[in-house]
Design a protein around this motif. Structure first.
Motif, PDB file in Angstrom:
ATOM      1  N   VAL A   1      39.381  60.559 -39.218  1.00 34.05           N
ATOM      2  CA  VAL A   1      39.963  59.924 -38.042  1.00 34.05           C
ATOM      3  C   VAL A   1      38.862  59.299 -37.193  1.00 34.05           C
ATOM      4  O   VAL A   1      37.895  59.968 -36.809  1.00 34.05           O
ATOM      5  CB  VAL A   1      40.765  60.944 -37.210  1.00 34.05           C
ATOM      6  CG1 VAL A   1      41.318  60.290 -35.951  1.00 34.05           C
ATOM      7  CG2 VAL A   1      41.891  61.528 -38.051  1.00 34.05           C
ATOM      8  N   GLY A   2      38.983  57.997 -36.926  1.00 34.34           N
ATOM      9  CA  GLY A   2      37.995  57.296 -36.118  1.00 34.34           C
ATOM     10  C   GLY A   2      38.141  57.601 -34.635  1.00 34.34           C
ATOM     11  O   GLY A   2      39.204  58.043 -34.165  1.00 34.34           O
ATOM     12  N   GLU A   3      37.104  57.358 -33.895  1.00 32.69           N
ATOM     13  CA  GLU A   3      37.123  57.603 -32.458  1.00 32.69           C
ATOM     14  C   GLU A   3      38.133  56.677 -31.776  1.00 32.69           C
ATOM     15  O   GLU A   3      38.166  55.483 -32.035  1.00 32.69           O
ATOM     16  CB  GLU A   3      35.727  57.362 -31.869  1.00 32.69           C
ATOM     17  CG  GLU A   3      35.636  57.678 -30.387  1.00 32.69           C
ATOM     18  CD  GLU A   3      34.230  57.493 -29.844  1.00 32.69           C
ATOM     19  OE1 GLU A   3      34.047  57.616 -28.625  1.00 32.69           O
ATOM     20  OE2 GLU A   3      33.318  57.217 -30.653  1.00 32.69           O
ATOM     21  N   GLY A   4      38.967  57.256 -30.930  1.00 30.86           N
ATOM     22  CA  GLY A   4      39.936  56.469 -30.187  1.00 30.86           C
ATOM     23  C   GLY A   4      41.191  56.100 -30.952  1.00 30.86           C
ATOM     24  O   GLY A   4      42.015  55.336 -30.454  1.00 30.86           O
ATOM     25  N   TRP A   5      41.367  56.650 -32.168  1.00 30.03           N
ATOM     26  CA  TRP A   5      42.560  56.324 -32.942  1.00 30.03           C
ATOM     27  C   TRP A   5      43.810  56.805 -32.214  1.00 30.03           C
ATOM     28  O   TRP A   5      43.829  57.884 -31.615  1.00 30.03           O
ATOM     29  CB  TRP A   5      42.509  56.978 -34.313  1.00 30.03           C
ATOM     30  CG  TRP A   5      41.713  56.219 -35.335  1.00 30.03           C
ATOM     31  CD1 TRP A   5      40.718  55.333 -35.079  1.00 30.03           C
ATOM     32  CD2 TRP A   5      41.843  56.307 -36.745  1.00 30.03           C
ATOM     33  NE1 TRP A   5      40.206  54.847 -36.260  1.00 30.03           N
ATOM     34  CE2 TRP A   5      40.881  55.430 -37.300  1.00 30.03           C
ATOM     35  CE3 TRP A   5      42.655  57.031 -37.606  1.00 30.03           C
ATOM     36  CZ2 TRP A   5      40.723  55.268 -38.674  1.00 30.03           C
ATOM     37  CZ3 TRP A   5      42.503  56.873 -38.973  1.00 30.03           C
ATOM     38  CH2 TRP A   5      41.549  55.997 -39.502  1.00 30.03           C
TER      39      TRP A   5
END
Length: 543
Positions: free
Chosen positions: A513-517
Protein backbone atom coordinates in the motif's frame (compact mmCIF):
# COMPACT_ATOMS: atom_id res chain seq x y z
CA UNK A 1 -5.68 -20.46 -22.45
CA UNK A 2 -8.10 -17.55 -22.65
CA UNK A 3 -10.70 -16.60 -20.07
CA UNK A 4 -13.54 -18.08 -22.11
CA UNK A 5 -11.67 -21.33 -22.79
CA UNK A 6 -11.16 -21.69 -19.05
CA UNK A 7 -14.80 -20.87 -18.37
CA UNK A 8 -16.04 -23.23 -21.05
CA UNK A 9 -13.51 -25.98 -20.35
CA UNK A 10 -13.54 -27.09 -23.99
CA UNK A 11 -12.44 -26.15 -27.49
CA UNK A 12 -13.47 -22.74 -28.85
CA UNK A 13 -17.07 -22.36 -29.97
CA UNK A 14 -19.91 -19.89 -29.67
CA UNK A 15 -21.97 -19.49 -26.56
CA UNK A 16 -25.71 -19.00 -26.85
CA UNK A 17 -27.19 -15.57 -27.51
CA UNK A 18 -26.79 -13.08 -24.64
CA UNK A 19 -29.73 -12.30 -22.41
CA UNK A 20 -31.42 -9.05 -23.30
CA UNK A 21 -31.57 -6.29 -20.74
CA UNK A 22 -34.89 -5.62 -19.00
CA UNK A 23 -35.61 -2.45 -20.98
CA UNK A 24 -34.72 -4.17 -24.27
CA UNK A 25 -37.17 -6.96 -23.46
CA UNK A 26 -39.79 -4.37 -22.48
CA UNK A 27 -39.23 -2.50 -25.75
CA UNK A 28 -39.58 -5.69 -27.77
CA UNK A 29 -42.72 -6.56 -25.81
CA UNK A 30 -44.21 -3.14 -26.53
CA UNK A 31 -43.41 -3.23 -30.25
CA UNK A 32 -44.77 -6.76 -30.72
CA UNK A 33 -47.91 -5.88 -28.73
CA UNK A 34 -48.48 -2.86 -30.99
CA UNK A 35 -48.21 -5.03 -34.09
CA UNK A 36 -50.57 -7.59 -32.50
CA UNK A 37 -53.12 -4.79 -32.01
CA UNK A 38 -53.06 -4.11 -35.72
CA UNK A 39 -50.55 -1.29 -35.84
CA UNK A 40 -48.62 -1.38 -39.09
CA UNK A 41 -45.88 1.20 -38.44
CA UNK A 42 -44.33 1.27 -34.94
CA UNK A 43 -41.59 3.54 -33.58
CA UNK A 44 -39.03 2.69 -30.87
CA UNK A 45 -36.97 5.53 -29.37
CA UNK A 46 -33.76 4.42 -27.68
CA UNK A 47 -30.67 6.50 -26.90
CA UNK A 48 -27.36 5.81 -28.60
CA UNK A 49 -25.59 2.99 -26.79
CA UNK A 50 -28.71 1.34 -25.36
CA UNK A 51 -28.89 -1.35 -28.03
CA UNK A 52 -31.39 -0.42 -30.72
CA UNK A 53 -30.05 -3.12 -33.03
CA UNK A 54 -30.33 -5.87 -30.43
CA UNK A 55 -33.87 -4.72 -29.68
CA UNK A 56 -35.11 -4.75 -33.26
CA UNK A 57 -33.36 -8.08 -33.84
CA UNK A 58 -35.41 -9.51 -30.96
CA UNK A 59 -38.61 -8.13 -32.48
CA UNK A 60 -37.75 -9.74 -35.82
CA UNK A 61 -36.95 -13.05 -34.10
CA UNK A 62 -40.29 -13.07 -32.29
CA UNK A 63 -42.30 -12.18 -35.37
CA UNK A 64 -40.46 -14.82 -37.40
CA UNK A 65 -40.99 -13.06 -40.71
CA UNK A 66 -38.53 -12.49 -43.51
CA UNK A 67 -37.01 -9.12 -42.62
CA UNK A 68 -35.39 -6.25 -44.48
CA UNK A 69 -33.21 -3.89 -42.43
CA UNK A 70 -32.57 -0.53 -44.09
CA UNK A 71 -29.65 1.72 -43.17
CA UNK A 72 -27.83 4.56 -44.88
CA UNK A 73 -24.19 4.05 -43.83
CA UNK A 74 -21.81 1.13 -44.34
CA UNK A 75 -20.92 1.04 -40.63
CA UNK A 76 -24.59 0.61 -39.70
CA UNK A 77 -24.94 -2.33 -42.11
CA UNK A 78 -22.09 -4.34 -40.64
CA UNK A 79 -23.10 -3.52 -37.05
CA UNK A 80 -26.64 -4.68 -37.76
CA UNK A 81 -25.47 -7.94 -39.33
CA UNK A 82 -23.17 -8.77 -36.39
CA UNK A 83 -25.67 -7.95 -33.64
CA UNK A 84 -28.61 -9.69 -35.31
CA UNK A 85 -26.40 -12.79 -35.41
CA UNK A 86 -26.00 -12.61 -31.65
CA UNK A 87 -29.70 -12.41 -30.93
CA UNK A 88 -30.80 -14.84 -33.64
CA UNK A 89 -27.82 -17.13 -34.34
CA UNK A 90 -29.72 -19.64 -36.47
CA UNK A 91 -31.03 -17.19 -39.06
CA UNK A 92 -29.28 -16.48 -42.37
CA UNK A 93 -28.17 -12.84 -42.75
CA UNK A 94 -27.07 -11.18 -45.98
CA UNK A 95 -25.85 -7.71 -46.96
CA UNK A 96 -26.97 -5.91 -50.10
CA UNK A 97 -24.74 -2.93 -50.83
CA UNK A 98 -22.87 -1.96 -53.96
CA UNK A 99 -21.42 -5.13 -55.50
CA UNK A 100 -22.60 -7.30 -52.57
CA UNK A 101 -25.89 -8.99 -53.39
CA UNK A 102 -26.68 -11.57 -50.68
CA UNK A 103 -30.37 -11.27 -51.48
CA UNK A 104 -31.56 -14.80 -50.64
CA UNK A 105 -31.06 -14.53 -46.87
CA UNK A 106 -33.91 -14.61 -44.35
CA UNK A 107 -32.64 -11.30 -42.93
CA UNK A 108 -31.36 -8.85 -45.53
CA UNK A 109 -29.44 -5.78 -44.33
CA UNK A 110 -29.40 -3.28 -47.17
CA UNK A 111 -28.20 0.18 -48.06
CA UNK A 112 -30.91 2.73 -48.82
CA UNK A 113 -28.76 4.10 -51.63
CA UNK A 114 -28.28 0.68 -53.25
CA UNK A 115 -31.98 -0.23 -53.16
CA UNK A 116 -32.86 3.11 -54.74
CA UNK A 117 -31.04 2.07 -57.93
CA UNK A 118 -33.09 0.56 -60.76
CA UNK A 119 -33.61 -3.19 -60.49
CA UNK A 120 -31.97 -3.80 -57.11
CA UNK A 121 -35.12 -3.83 -54.99
CA UNK A 122 -37.00 -6.16 -57.34
CA UNK A 123 -34.37 -8.91 -56.92
CA UNK A 124 -34.94 -9.12 -53.16
CA UNK A 125 -38.39 -10.73 -53.15
CA UNK A 126 -41.05 -10.17 -50.49
CA UNK A 127 -40.68 -9.28 -46.80
CA UNK A 128 -43.02 -9.41 -43.83
CA UNK A 129 -41.12 -6.85 -41.74
CA UNK A 130 -39.13 -3.78 -42.74
CA UNK A 131 -36.85 -2.23 -40.10
CA UNK A 132 -35.71 1.34 -40.68
CA UNK A 133 -32.57 2.14 -38.68
CA UNK A 134 -32.02 5.82 -37.79
CA UNK A 135 -35.60 6.41 -38.90
CA UNK A 136 -35.50 10.16 -38.21
CA UNK A 137 -34.37 10.35 -41.85
CA UNK A 138 -37.70 8.98 -43.03
CA UNK A 139 -39.26 12.30 -44.17
CA UNK A 140 -36.59 12.53 -46.88
CA UNK A 141 -37.93 11.89 -50.39
CA UNK A 142 -35.63 8.90 -51.05
CA UNK A 143 -36.81 7.13 -47.92
CA UNK A 144 -40.49 7.76 -48.54
CA UNK A 145 -40.25 6.53 -52.12
CA UNK A 146 -38.45 3.33 -51.11
CA UNK A 147 -40.90 2.55 -48.29
CA UNK A 148 -43.75 3.07 -50.74
CA UNK A 149 -42.30 0.59 -53.20
CA UNK A 150 -41.87 -1.92 -50.36
CA UNK A 151 -45.43 -1.23 -49.15
CA UNK A 152 -43.91 -0.97 -45.67
CA UNK A 153 -46.54 -0.10 -43.11
CA UNK A 154 -49.36 -1.29 -45.37
CA UNK A 155 -51.15 -4.60 -45.85
CA UNK A 156 -48.96 -7.50 -44.65
CA UNK A 157 -45.66 -5.63 -44.43
CA UNK A 158 -45.02 -4.20 -40.94
CA UNK A 159 -42.68 -1.23 -40.49
CA UNK A 160 -40.50 -0.85 -37.38
CA UNK A 161 -38.57 2.40 -36.99
CA UNK A 162 -35.76 2.81 -34.46
CA UNK A 163 -33.95 6.02 -33.58
CA UNK A 164 -32.33 7.89 -30.72
CA UNK A 165 -33.75 11.19 -31.97
CA UNK A 166 -37.24 11.20 -33.49
CA UNK A 167 -37.30 15.00 -33.59
CA UNK A 168 -35.91 16.86 -36.60
CA UNK A 169 -34.47 20.34 -36.80
CA UNK A 170 -36.39 21.08 -40.00
CA UNK A 171 -39.69 20.32 -38.31
CA UNK A 172 -40.56 17.43 -40.66
CA UNK A 173 -42.81 15.01 -38.80
CA UNK A 174 -41.33 11.55 -38.23
CA UNK A 175 -44.48 10.72 -36.28
CA UNK A 176 -46.63 11.18 -39.37
CA UNK A 177 -45.16 7.94 -40.74
CA UNK A 178 -45.73 5.82 -37.63
CA UNK A 179 -48.94 4.75 -35.94
CA UNK A 180 -47.53 4.42 -32.44
CA UNK A 181 -44.49 5.23 -30.29
CA UNK A 182 -44.06 1.89 -28.54
CA UNK A 183 -41.50 3.04 -25.96
CA UNK A 184 -38.93 5.68 -25.10
CA UNK A 185 -35.62 5.07 -23.32
CA UNK A 186 -33.63 8.27 -23.49
CA UNK A 187 -30.15 9.40 -22.50
CA UNK A 188 -31.18 10.31 -18.96
CA UNK A 189 -32.65 6.82 -18.47
CA UNK A 190 -29.46 5.15 -19.67
CA UNK A 191 -27.24 7.23 -17.40
CA UNK A 192 -29.49 6.88 -14.35
CA UNK A 193 -29.56 3.09 -14.66
CA UNK A 194 -25.84 2.72 -15.36
CA UNK A 195 -26.14 1.50 -18.95
CA UNK A 196 -24.43 4.60 -20.37
CA UNK A 197 -21.38 6.52 -19.22
CA UNK A 198 -21.75 9.37 -16.77
CA UNK A 199 -21.65 12.83 -18.30
CA UNK A 200 -20.02 15.97 -17.02
CA UNK A 201 -19.93 19.22 -18.92
CA UNK A 202 -18.16 22.52 -19.37
CA UNK A 203 -19.79 25.30 -21.34
CA UNK A 204 -17.19 27.69 -22.75
CA UNK A 205 -18.73 30.94 -23.94
CA UNK A 206 -17.15 32.64 -26.96
CA UNK A 207 -17.54 36.20 -28.20
CA UNK A 208 -19.63 34.76 -31.01
CA UNK A 209 -21.95 36.94 -33.08
CA UNK A 210 -24.83 34.75 -34.25
CA UNK A 211 -26.90 37.63 -35.58
CA UNK A 212 -25.27 37.31 -39.00
CA UNK A 213 -25.66 33.52 -39.16
CA UNK A 214 -28.49 32.38 -41.39
CA UNK A 215 -30.80 29.41 -40.85
CA UNK A 216 -31.09 26.47 -43.23
CA UNK A 217 -33.26 23.40 -42.67
CA UNK A 218 -34.20 24.65 -39.22
CA UNK A 219 -30.62 24.96 -37.95
CA UNK A 220 -27.76 27.44 -38.15
CA UNK A 221 -26.16 27.58 -41.61
CA UNK A 222 -22.84 25.75 -41.37
CA UNK A 223 -20.91 28.04 -43.73
CA UNK A 224 -22.05 31.20 -41.94
CA UNK A 225 -21.39 29.58 -38.58
CA UNK A 226 -17.86 28.57 -39.55
CA UNK A 227 -17.04 32.13 -40.58
CA UNK A 228 -18.56 33.56 -37.40
CA UNK A 229 -16.57 31.18 -35.22
CA UNK A 230 -13.36 31.96 -37.08
CA UNK A 231 -14.03 35.66 -36.50
CA UNK A 232 -14.45 34.91 -32.78
CA UNK A 233 -11.01 33.27 -32.65
CA UNK A 234 -12.57 29.87 -31.97
CA UNK A 235 -9.59 27.67 -33.04
CA UNK A 236 -7.21 29.16 -30.47
CA UNK A 237 -9.88 29.25 -27.77
CA UNK A 238 -10.83 25.62 -28.46
CA UNK A 239 -7.20 24.54 -28.13
CA UNK A 240 -6.81 26.41 -24.85
CA UNK A 241 -10.03 25.03 -23.41
CA UNK A 242 -9.08 21.47 -24.42
CA UNK A 243 -5.61 21.85 -22.88
CA UNK A 244 -7.07 23.08 -19.59
CA UNK A 245 -10.01 20.71 -19.35
CA UNK A 246 -9.08 17.49 -21.11
CA UNK A 247 -5.37 17.09 -21.74
CA UNK A 248 -3.56 14.62 -19.50
CA UNK A 249 -6.76 13.05 -18.10
CA UNK A 250 -6.71 9.93 -20.27
CA UNK A 251 -9.15 11.70 -22.54
CA UNK A 252 -9.84 10.56 -26.08
CA UNK A 253 -11.59 13.52 -27.70
CA UNK A 254 -13.97 13.56 -30.65
CA UNK A 255 -14.62 17.09 -31.91
CA UNK A 256 -17.42 18.47 -34.09
CA UNK A 257 -17.08 21.67 -36.13
CA UNK A 258 -19.25 23.30 -38.81
CA UNK A 259 -16.70 23.47 -41.67
CA UNK A 260 -13.59 21.68 -42.87
CA UNK A 261 -11.65 24.95 -42.90
CA UNK A 262 -12.45 25.57 -39.24
CA UNK A 263 -11.58 21.96 -38.36
CA UNK A 264 -8.19 22.24 -40.05
CA UNK A 265 -7.45 25.58 -38.36
CA UNK A 266 -8.43 24.09 -35.00
CA UNK A 267 -6.26 21.03 -35.60
CA UNK A 268 -3.26 23.30 -36.16
CA UNK A 269 -3.92 25.12 -32.88
CA UNK A 270 -4.35 21.85 -30.99
CA UNK A 271 -1.10 20.51 -32.43
CA UNK A 272 0.60 23.69 -31.24
CA UNK A 273 -0.42 22.91 -27.63
CA UNK A 274 0.88 19.36 -27.89
CA UNK A 275 -2.17 17.37 -28.99
CA UNK A 276 -1.86 14.38 -31.29
CA UNK A 277 -4.70 15.34 -33.60
CA UNK A 278 -6.30 14.24 -36.86
CA UNK A 279 -9.13 15.48 -39.09
CA UNK A 280 -11.60 13.29 -40.96
CA UNK A 281 -13.74 14.41 -43.88
CA UNK A 282 -16.20 12.71 -46.20
CA UNK A 283 -13.89 13.09 -49.18
CA UNK A 284 -11.17 10.43 -48.70
CA UNK A 285 -12.39 7.09 -47.37
CA UNK A 286 -8.94 5.51 -47.06
CA UNK A 287 -7.51 8.46 -45.16
CA UNK A 288 -10.58 8.56 -42.91
CA UNK A 289 -10.22 4.85 -42.12
CA UNK A 290 -6.54 5.24 -41.22
CA UNK A 291 -7.22 8.26 -38.99
CA UNK A 292 -9.98 6.40 -37.14
CA UNK A 293 -7.77 3.32 -36.79
CA UNK A 294 -5.05 5.46 -35.18
CA UNK A 295 -7.64 7.08 -32.92
CA UNK A 296 -9.02 3.70 -31.84
CA UNK A 297 -5.50 2.46 -31.10
CA UNK A 298 -4.76 5.50 -28.94
CA UNK A 299 -2.17 6.93 -31.34
CA UNK A 300 -4.26 10.10 -31.69
CA UNK A 301 -5.76 12.00 -28.75
CA UNK A 302 -8.17 14.14 -30.77
CA UNK A 303 -10.11 13.62 -33.99
CA UNK A 304 -12.07 16.52 -35.51
CA UNK A 305 -14.84 16.16 -38.07
CA UNK A 306 -17.65 18.10 -39.76
CA UNK A 307 -20.77 15.94 -39.60
CA UNK A 308 -19.05 12.75 -40.83
CA UNK A 309 -19.15 10.93 -37.48
CA UNK A 310 -22.54 12.04 -36.17
CA UNK A 311 -24.04 8.57 -36.82
CA UNK A 312 -22.67 5.07 -37.24
CA UNK A 313 -19.34 5.63 -35.47
CA UNK A 314 -19.01 3.71 -32.21
CA UNK A 315 -15.71 4.01 -30.33
CA UNK A 316 -16.45 3.27 -26.64
CA UNK A 317 -13.12 4.72 -25.46
CA UNK A 318 -14.22 8.28 -26.38
CA UNK A 319 -14.38 10.12 -23.07
CA UNK A 320 -14.47 13.72 -24.26
CA UNK A 321 -16.82 15.23 -26.83
CA UNK A 322 -15.90 18.69 -28.07
CA UNK A 323 -18.90 20.50 -29.52
CA UNK A 324 -17.63 23.50 -31.46
CA UNK A 325 -20.76 23.69 -33.55
CA UNK A 326 -23.56 25.63 -31.79
CA UNK A 327 -26.92 24.25 -32.86
CA UNK A 328 -30.66 24.65 -32.50
CA UNK A 329 -31.16 21.00 -33.33
CA UNK A 330 -31.79 18.75 -30.35
CA UNK A 331 -31.44 15.59 -32.51
CA UNK A 332 -28.04 16.73 -33.80
CA UNK A 333 -26.83 17.64 -30.32
CA UNK A 334 -28.07 14.31 -28.95
CA UNK A 335 -26.30 12.35 -31.69
CA UNK A 336 -23.06 14.22 -31.04
CA UNK A 337 -23.17 13.71 -27.26
CA UNK A 338 -24.12 10.08 -27.82
CA UNK A 339 -20.74 9.39 -29.45
CA UNK A 340 -19.21 9.58 -25.97
CA UNK A 341 -21.90 7.78 -23.97
CA UNK A 342 -20.85 4.18 -24.52
CA UNK A 343 -19.26 2.41 -21.57
CA UNK A 344 -15.61 1.40 -21.35
CA UNK A 345 -13.79 -0.10 -18.34
CA UNK A 346 -11.13 2.64 -18.30
CA UNK A 347 -13.67 5.44 -18.51
CA UNK A 348 -15.22 7.03 -15.44
CA UNK A 349 -17.29 9.54 -17.41
CA UNK A 350 -17.51 11.51 -20.63
CA UNK A 351 -16.64 15.19 -20.53
CA UNK A 352 -18.68 17.39 -22.89
CA UNK A 353 -16.90 20.65 -23.78
CA UNK A 354 -19.50 22.90 -25.35
CA UNK A 355 -17.92 25.84 -27.19
CA UNK A 356 -20.82 28.14 -27.81
CA UNK A 357 -22.10 31.68 -27.86
CA UNK A 358 -25.08 33.52 -26.53
CA UNK A 359 -28.26 33.08 -28.45
CA UNK A 360 -31.83 32.01 -28.08
CA UNK A 361 -32.90 28.48 -28.93
CA UNK A 362 -29.41 26.95 -28.74
CA UNK A 363 -29.43 23.39 -27.42
CA UNK A 364 -27.23 22.58 -24.42
CA UNK A 365 -26.44 19.60 -22.24
CA UNK A 366 -28.99 20.36 -19.54
CA UNK A 367 -31.84 20.99 -22.00
CA UNK A 368 -30.94 17.79 -23.82
CA UNK A 369 -31.35 15.77 -20.63
CA UNK A 370 -34.54 17.50 -19.58
CA UNK A 371 -32.88 18.97 -16.51
CA UNK A 372 -33.28 22.46 -15.11
CA UNK A 373 -31.33 24.93 -17.23
CA UNK A 374 -29.02 26.91 -14.92
CA UNK A 375 -28.57 30.63 -15.15
CA UNK A 376 -26.10 31.03 -17.98
CA UNK A 377 -22.89 32.98 -17.58
CA UNK A 378 -22.63 35.93 -19.93
CA UNK A 379 -19.43 36.88 -21.67
CA UNK A 380 -18.58 40.44 -20.72
CA UNK A 381 -15.70 42.72 -21.56
CA UNK A 382 -14.60 44.52 -18.42
CA UNK A 383 -12.78 42.94 -15.50
CA UNK A 384 -15.33 44.30 -13.01
CA UNK A 385 -18.20 42.69 -14.92
CA UNK A 386 -16.31 39.41 -15.14
CA UNK A 387 -15.73 39.38 -11.40
CA UNK A 388 -19.39 40.20 -10.75
CA UNK A 389 -20.51 37.35 -13.01
CA UNK A 390 -18.25 34.90 -11.20
CA UNK A 391 -19.60 35.96 -7.81
CA UNK A 392 -23.21 35.77 -8.96
CA UNK A 393 -22.87 32.19 -10.18
CA UNK A 394 -20.32 30.17 -8.27
CA UNK A 395 -19.98 27.41 -10.90
CA UNK A 396 -18.63 29.95 -13.37
CA UNK A 397 -14.98 30.90 -13.67
CA UNK A 398 -13.57 33.51 -16.01
CA UNK A 399 -10.24 33.56 -17.74
CA UNK A 400 -9.48 36.39 -20.13
CA UNK A 401 -11.90 36.33 -23.02
CA UNK A 402 -13.37 32.96 -22.07
CA UNK A 403 -16.02 32.16 -19.51
CA UNK A 404 -16.36 28.61 -18.21
CA UNK A 405 -19.53 27.17 -16.72
CA UNK A 406 -19.60 23.84 -14.89
CA UNK A 407 -22.50 21.75 -16.23
CA UNK A 408 -22.07 18.69 -13.99
CA UNK A 409 -25.82 18.47 -13.42
CA UNK A 410 -26.38 14.74 -13.39
CA UNK A 411 -26.19 13.91 -9.68
CA UNK A 412 -29.98 13.95 -9.53
CA UNK A 413 -30.06 11.10 -12.04
CA UNK A 414 -28.57 8.76 -9.42
CA UNK A 415 -25.69 7.64 -11.62
CA UNK A 416 -23.31 4.96 -10.40
CA UNK A 417 -20.63 3.67 -12.75
CA UNK A 418 -18.90 0.46 -11.77
CA UNK A 419 -15.25 0.54 -10.74
CA UNK A 420 -13.48 -1.78 -13.18
CA UNK A 421 -9.84 -2.55 -12.37
CA UNK A 422 -7.10 -3.25 -14.87
CA UNK A 423 -5.78 -6.70 -13.91
CA UNK A 424 -3.25 -7.15 -16.72
CA UNK A 425 -2.92 -6.55 -20.48
CA UNK A 426 -6.38 -6.87 -22.00
CA UNK A 427 -7.97 -7.90 -18.66
CA UNK A 428 -10.45 -5.96 -16.49
CA UNK A 429 -11.97 -7.16 -13.24
CA UNK A 430 -14.67 -6.50 -10.67
CA UNK A 431 -14.63 -8.30 -7.33
CA UNK A 432 -18.09 -8.99 -5.98
CA UNK A 433 -17.96 -10.65 -2.58
CA UNK A 434 -16.48 -14.12 -3.07
CA UNK A 435 -16.60 -13.84 -6.86
CA UNK A 436 -14.59 -12.03 -9.50
CA UNK A 437 -16.13 -10.91 -12.78
CA UNK A 438 -13.51 -10.69 -15.55
CA UNK A 439 -13.57 -9.44 -19.13
CA UNK A 440 -10.58 -10.41 -21.23
CA UNK A 441 -9.36 -10.13 -24.79
CA UNK A 442 -8.37 -13.32 -26.62
CA UNK A 443 -5.65 -13.90 -29.20
CA UNK A 444 -8.06 -13.05 -32.04
CA UNK A 445 -8.82 -9.63 -30.52
CA UNK A 446 -12.33 -10.59 -29.39
CA UNK A 447 -13.64 -10.26 -25.84
CA UNK A 448 -15.27 -12.59 -23.36
CA UNK A 449 -16.69 -12.31 -19.85
CA UNK A 450 -16.83 -14.90 -17.08
CA UNK A 451 -17.46 -15.16 -13.34
CA UNK A 452 -14.91 -16.92 -11.12
CA UNK A 453 -15.91 -18.07 -7.66
CA UNK A 454 -14.46 -20.14 -4.87
CA UNK A 455 -12.81 -23.50 -5.48
CA UNK A 456 -12.44 -22.78 -9.20
CA UNK A 457 -16.15 -22.51 -9.97
CA UNK A 458 -16.65 -20.73 -13.31
CA UNK A 459 -19.62 -19.33 -15.22
CA UNK A 460 -19.20 -18.14 -18.80
CA UNK A 461 -21.26 -15.03 -19.58
CA UNK A 462 -20.29 -14.26 -23.18
CA UNK A 463 -17.51 -14.86 -25.69
CA UNK A 464 -16.43 -13.71 -29.18
CA UNK A 465 -17.90 -10.25 -28.58
CA UNK A 466 -16.89 -6.61 -28.62
CA UNK A 467 -15.45 -5.06 -25.47
CA UNK A 468 -18.56 -2.93 -25.03
CA UNK A 469 -20.92 -5.92 -25.23
CA UNK A 470 -18.77 -8.04 -22.90
CA UNK A 471 -18.62 -5.22 -20.36
CA UNK A 472 -22.36 -4.61 -20.59
CA UNK A 473 -23.25 -8.27 -20.07
CA UNK A 474 -20.85 -8.50 -17.13
CA UNK A 475 -22.40 -5.40 -15.54
CA UNK A 476 -25.89 -6.83 -16.09
CA UNK A 477 -24.77 -9.86 -14.04
CA UNK A 478 -23.65 -7.53 -11.23
CA UNK A 479 -26.95 -5.64 -11.28
CA UNK A 480 -28.99 -8.83 -11.29
CA UNK A 481 -27.18 -10.01 -8.17
CA UNK A 482 -27.97 -6.83 -6.24
CA UNK A 483 -24.39 -5.82 -5.43
CA UNK A 484 -24.05 -2.80 -7.69
CA UNK A 485 -23.49 -0.36 -4.82
CA UNK A 486 -20.51 -2.37 -3.58
CA UNK A 487 -18.64 -1.82 -6.83
CA UNK A 488 -19.88 1.69 -7.61
CA UNK A 489 -17.05 4.02 -8.60
CA UNK A 490 -18.91 6.87 -6.84
CA UNK A 491 -19.39 5.09 -3.48
CA UNK A 492 -18.41 7.34 -0.54
CA UNK A 493 -16.28 4.67 1.11
CA UNK A 494 -13.78 4.78 -1.77
CA UNK A 495 -12.65 8.28 -0.78
CA UNK A 496 -11.98 7.43 2.88
CA UNK A 497 -8.66 6.23 4.34
CA UNK A 498 -8.28 2.44 4.28
CA UNK A 499 -9.48 0.62 7.39
CA UNK A 500 -7.28 -1.65 9.48
CA UNK A 501 -9.21 -4.65 8.17
CA UNK A 502 -8.63 -3.55 4.58
CA UNK A 503 -4.91 -3.06 5.18
CA UNK A 504 -4.73 -6.53 6.71
CA UNK A 505 -6.43 -7.96 3.61
CA UNK A 506 -3.92 -6.08 1.42
CA UNK A 507 -1.03 -7.70 3.28
CA UNK A 508 -2.54 -11.16 2.82
CA UNK A 509 -2.84 -10.55 -0.94
CA UNK A 510 0.71 -9.23 -1.16
CA UNK A 511 -0.34 -5.68 -1.99
CA UNK A 512 2.14 -2.99 -1.00
CA UNK A 513 0.00 0.00 0.00
CA UNK A 514 1.44 3.35 -1.09
CA UNK A 515 1.51 6.41 1.12
CA UNK A 516 -1.76 8.34 1.04
CA UNK A 517 -3.72 5.60 -0.73
CA UNK A 518 -7.50 5.82 -0.38
CA UNK A 519 -9.76 2.91 0.45
CA UNK A 520 -10.77 2.80 -3.19
CA UNK A 521 -7.17 2.49 -4.38
CA UNK A 522 -6.42 -0.27 -1.90
CA UNK A 523 -9.60 -2.08 -2.91
CA UNK A 524 -8.65 -1.85 -6.59
CA UNK A 525 -5.25 -3.44 -5.96
CA UNK A 526 -6.80 -6.25 -3.90
CA UNK A 527 -9.50 -6.82 -6.53
CA UNK A 528 -6.91 -7.20 -9.28
CA UNK A 529 -4.93 -9.75 -7.27
CA UNK A 530 -8.05 -11.67 -6.24
CA UNK A 531 -9.41 -11.81 -9.79
CA UNK A 532 -6.19 -13.20 -11.27
CA UNK A 533 -5.86 -15.68 -8.40
CA UNK A 534 -9.39 -17.01 -8.96
CA UNK A 535 -8.82 -17.23 -12.71
CA UNK A 536 -5.52 -19.07 -12.24
CA UNK A 537 -7.16 -21.50 -9.82
CA UNK A 538 -9.75 -22.26 -12.49
CA UNK A 539 -7.00 -22.76 -15.06
CA UNK A 540 -5.24 -25.26 -12.82
CA UNK A 541 -8.54 -27.10 -12.41
CA UNK A 542 -8.93 -27.27 -16.20
CA UNK A 543 -5.36 -28.51 -16.57
Amino acid sequence: MSIVEVARGSAPGRAGPPALRPYQLAAADAACAAFARGRRAVLVEMATGLGKTITFAEVARRLGRRTLVLAHREELLTQARDKIGWVWPDVSIGIVQGARDEADAEIVVASIQTLSRPGRLERLGRFGLVVLDECHHVPARTYRALLGRLRAGAEEVSLLGVTATPERADGAAVGAIFDELACRYDLAYGIAHGYLADLSGQKVLLALDLDQVGVRGGDLDEGDLGRAMAAAGAPAHIARAWRELAQGRRRRTLGFLPTIALAQATAAELAAVGARVGVVTGEDGAARAETLRAFGAGELEVVLNCGVLVEGYDEPAIDCVLIARPTRSKPLYAQIVGRGCRIHPEKSDCLVIDMTGEGRDLVGLSSLLGLREPELARRVDSGEELAAAALALDQVRTDGALCYEDLDLLAELGRRQLAWVGAGPGIYALSVGTESVLIEQDAAGEWGAAVYGRAGAVRLLVEHSSLELAQGIAEDYVRANGVRQLVSSAADWRKRPPSARQLDAARRWGVVVGEGWSAGEVSAAIDARAAISRRNRARRGQG
